[in-house]
Design a protein around this motif. Structure first.
Motif, PDB file in Angstrom:
ATOM      1  N   GLN A   1       6.407  18.888 -42.364  1.00  0.00           N
ATOM      2  CA  GLN A   1       5.725  20.098 -41.876  1.00  0.00           C
ATOM      3  C   GLN A   1       5.426  20.002 -40.383  1.00  0.00           C
ATOM      4  O   GLN A   1       5.417  21.001 -39.676  1.00  0.00           O
ATOM      5  N   ALA A   2       5.187  18.780 -39.896  1.00  0.00           N
ATOM      6  CA  ALA A   2       4.876  18.595 -38.472  1.00  0.00           C
ATOM      7  C   ALA A   2       6.116  18.780 -37.597  1.00  0.00           C
ATOM      8  O   ALA A   2       6.012  19.256 -36.468  1.00  0.00           O
ATOM      9  N   PHE A   3       7.293  18.411 -38.136  1.00  0.00           N
ATOM     10  CA  PHE A   3       8.532  18.482 -37.354  1.00  0.00           C
ATOM     11  C   PHE A   3       9.278  19.782 -37.687  1.00  0.00           C
ATOM     12  O   PHE A   3      10.294  19.785 -38.375  1.00  0.00           O
ATOM     13  N   THR A   4       8.758  20.869 -37.165  1.00  0.00           N
ATOM     14  CA  THR A   4       9.251  22.203 -37.493  1.00  0.00           C
ATOM     15  C   THR A   4      10.745  22.340 -37.245  1.00  0.00           C
ATOM     16  O   THR A   4      11.229  22.061 -36.149  1.00  0.00           O
ATOM     17  N   GLY A   5      11.464  22.759 -38.290  1.00  0.00           N
ATOM     18  CA  GLY A   5      12.892  23.042 -38.159  1.00  0.00           C
ATOM     19  C   GLY A   5      13.806  21.861 -38.444  1.00  0.00           C
ATOM     20  O   GLY A   5      15.005  22.044 -38.619  1.00  0.00           O
ATOM     21  N   ALA A   6      13.263  20.647 -38.482  1.00  0.00           N
ATOM     22  CA  ALA A   6      14.112  19.464 -38.702  1.00  0.00           C
ATOM     23  C   ALA A   6      14.424  19.283 -40.183  1.00  0.00           C
ATOM     24  O   ALA A   6      13.674  19.734 -41.040  1.00  0.00           O
ATOM     25  N   SER A   7      15.523  18.610 -40.457  1.00  0.00           N
ATOM     26  CA  SER A   7      15.785  18.087 -41.802  1.00  0.00           C
ATOM     27  C   SER A   7      15.118  16.722 -41.865  1.00  0.00           C
ATOM     28  O   SER A   7      15.138  15.988 -40.870  1.00  0.00           O
ATOM     29  N   LEU A   8      14.532  16.378 -43.001  1.00  0.00           N
ATOM     30  CA  LEU A   8      13.827  15.106 -43.094  1.00  0.00           C
ATOM     31  C   LEU A   8      14.367  14.264 -44.242  1.00  0.00           C
ATOM     32  O   LEU A   8      14.584  14.770 -45.341  1.00  0.00           O
ATOM     33  N   VAL A   9      14.575  12.985 -43.943  1.00  0.00           N
ATOM     34  CA  VAL A   9      14.997  12.018 -44.953  1.00  0.00           C
ATOM     35  C   VAL A   9      14.002  10.866 -44.934  1.00  0.00           C
ATOM     36  O   VAL A   9      13.720  10.306 -43.868  1.00  0.00           O
ATOM     37  N   LYS A  10      13.442  10.541 -46.091  1.00  0.00           N
ATOM     38  CA  LYS A  10      12.595   9.355 -46.206  1.00  0.00           C
ATOM     39  C   LYS A  10      13.508   8.166 -46.392  1.00  0.00           C
ATOM     40  O   LYS A  10      14.383   8.189 -47.275  1.00  0.00           O
ATOM     41  N   GLY A  11      13.357   7.136 -45.570  1.00  0.00           N
ATOM     42  CA  GLY A  11      14.254   6.002 -45.727  1.00  0.00           C
ATOM     43  C   GLY A  11      13.900   4.826 -44.837  1.00  0.00           C
ATOM     44  O   GLY A  11      13.120   4.956 -43.894  1.00  0.00           O
ATOM     45  N   PHE A  12      14.469   3.691 -45.152  1.00  0.00           N
ATOM     46  CA  PHE A  12      14.331   2.456 -44.374  1.00  0.00           C
ATOM     47  C   PHE A  12      12.891   1.943 -44.330  1.00  0.00           C
ATOM     48  O   PHE A  12      12.578   1.079 -43.522  1.00  0.00           O
ATOM     49  N   ASN A  13      12.012   2.464 -45.167  1.00  0.00           N
ATOM     50  CA  ASN A  13      10.589   2.103 -45.090  1.00  0.00           C
ATOM     51  C   ASN A  13      10.141   1.144 -46.181  1.00  0.00           C
ATOM     52  O   ASN A  13       9.005   0.699 -46.175  1.00  0.00           O
ATOM     53  N   HIS A  14      11.020   0.847 -47.140  1.00  0.00           N
ATOM     54  CA  HIS A  14      10.534   0.062 -48.282  1.00  0.00           C
ATOM     55  C   HIS A  14      10.625  -1.445 -48.060  1.00  0.00           C
ATOM     56  O   HIS A  14      10.097  -2.222 -48.844  1.00  0.00           O
ATOM     57  N   LEU A  15      11.298  -1.864 -46.980  1.00  0.00           N
ATOM     58  CA  LEU A  15      11.431  -3.293 -46.693  1.00  0.00           C
ATOM     59  C   LEU A  15      10.472  -3.699 -45.582  1.00  0.00           C
ATOM     60  O   LEU A  15      10.244  -2.946 -44.636  1.00  0.00           O
ATOM     61  N   GLY A  16       9.936  -4.902 -45.678  1.00  0.00           N
ATOM     62  CA  GLY A  16       9.138  -5.434 -44.587  1.00  0.00           C
ATOM     63  C   GLY A  16      10.011  -5.652 -43.365  1.00  0.00           C
ATOM     64  O   GLY A  16      11.234  -5.801 -43.484  1.00  0.00           O
ATOM     65  N   ALA A  17       9.399  -5.686 -42.192  1.00  0.00           N
ATOM     66  CA  ALA A  17      10.169  -5.793 -40.943  1.00  0.00           C
ATOM     67  C   ALA A  17      11.036  -7.038 -40.898  1.00  0.00           C
ATOM     68  O   ALA A  17      12.183  -6.988 -40.443  1.00  0.00           O
ATOM     69  N   ALA A  18      10.517  -8.171 -41.383  1.00  0.00           N
ATOM     70  CA  ALA A  18      11.283  -9.422 -41.316  1.00  0.00           C
ATOM     71  C   ALA A  18      12.567  -9.338 -42.133  1.00  0.00           C
ATOM     72  O   ALA A  18      13.610  -9.866 -41.735  1.00  0.00           O
TER      73      ALA A  18
END
Length: 199
Positions: A111-128
């Motif tokens: 909702q904050a990024f008006t007009g963009a397509s959004l994909v949830k991803g790359f967030n389930h792994l720790g940085a290391a």
């Protein structure tokens, strides 16, 4: 196709390493002056280009690798995000569900990024783990993707493959997306699951 990573903490740098390993140019930006993190970018590779936020957000595909609370500030960098794809790498751990109006955190980001397509991803792994080469034991490390836009999910799936990962699409934000999102003080069921796919 142009790429940017907004946020250059541990997760942003882990993503940058994936681009560097594959020789793909990516802009990196924070709310700070690019000079302040230029040496960190150079240490990762020559294809990692520090930029001001206003410049980096011109990219076609933008990884949002900031704290969840910071996403509205990034969204203000452009009046419209039409034609762009945002990859939501944020985690709303500790954010009370009522603050999200009962919605998945990615929908709040969308909702904050008006007009963009959004994909949830790359967030389930720790940085290391995310920073490591995804080629593991003759397989490829899995990244989960969820989106209400099938075209955007396919586009980011192709990018994930180019970066050496094996993408698994989980469906929409309200179904599969909840498996990789924090709700209040609990993590989604697939968060921190380090899986490898064998072809």
């Amino acid at each position: 196709m142009s790429y940017a990573i907004i946020g250059f903490g541990k997760i942003g740098q882990a993503l940058a390493k994936a681009f560097a390993r594959n020789g793909i140019e990516v802009s990196v930006a924070t709310t700070r002056d690019p000079e302040s993190f230029a040496s960190d970018a150079a240490a990762i590779g020559s294809t990692i280009i520090p930029k001001k936020l206003a410049e980096a957000v011109k990219a076609d595909i933008v990884f949002l690798a900031v704290r969840f609370e910071a996403h509205p500030d990034v969204a203000k960098a452009l009046p419209s995000w039409q034609g762009k794809t945002i990859i939501d790498v944020t985690n709303a751990y500790g954010v009370p569900p009522e603050e999200l109006g009962g919605e998945p955190s990615s929908r709040v980001v969308a909702q904050a990024f008006t007009g963009a397509s959004l994909v949830k991803g790359f967030n389930h792994l720790g940085a290391a783990v995310l920073a490591q080469d995804p080629a593991v034991h003759a397989g490829r490390r899995v990244v989960f993707l969820a989106s209400d836009d099938d075209g955007a999910a396919a586009e980011i799936g192709a990018l994930a493959e180019n970066l050496g990962f094996s993408p698994i699409k989980l469906g929409g934000l309200s179904e599969g997306g909840l498996l990789v999102q924090a709700r209040g003080n609990s993590w989604g069921q697939l968060i921190f699951k380090d899986l490898v796919k064998f072809d």
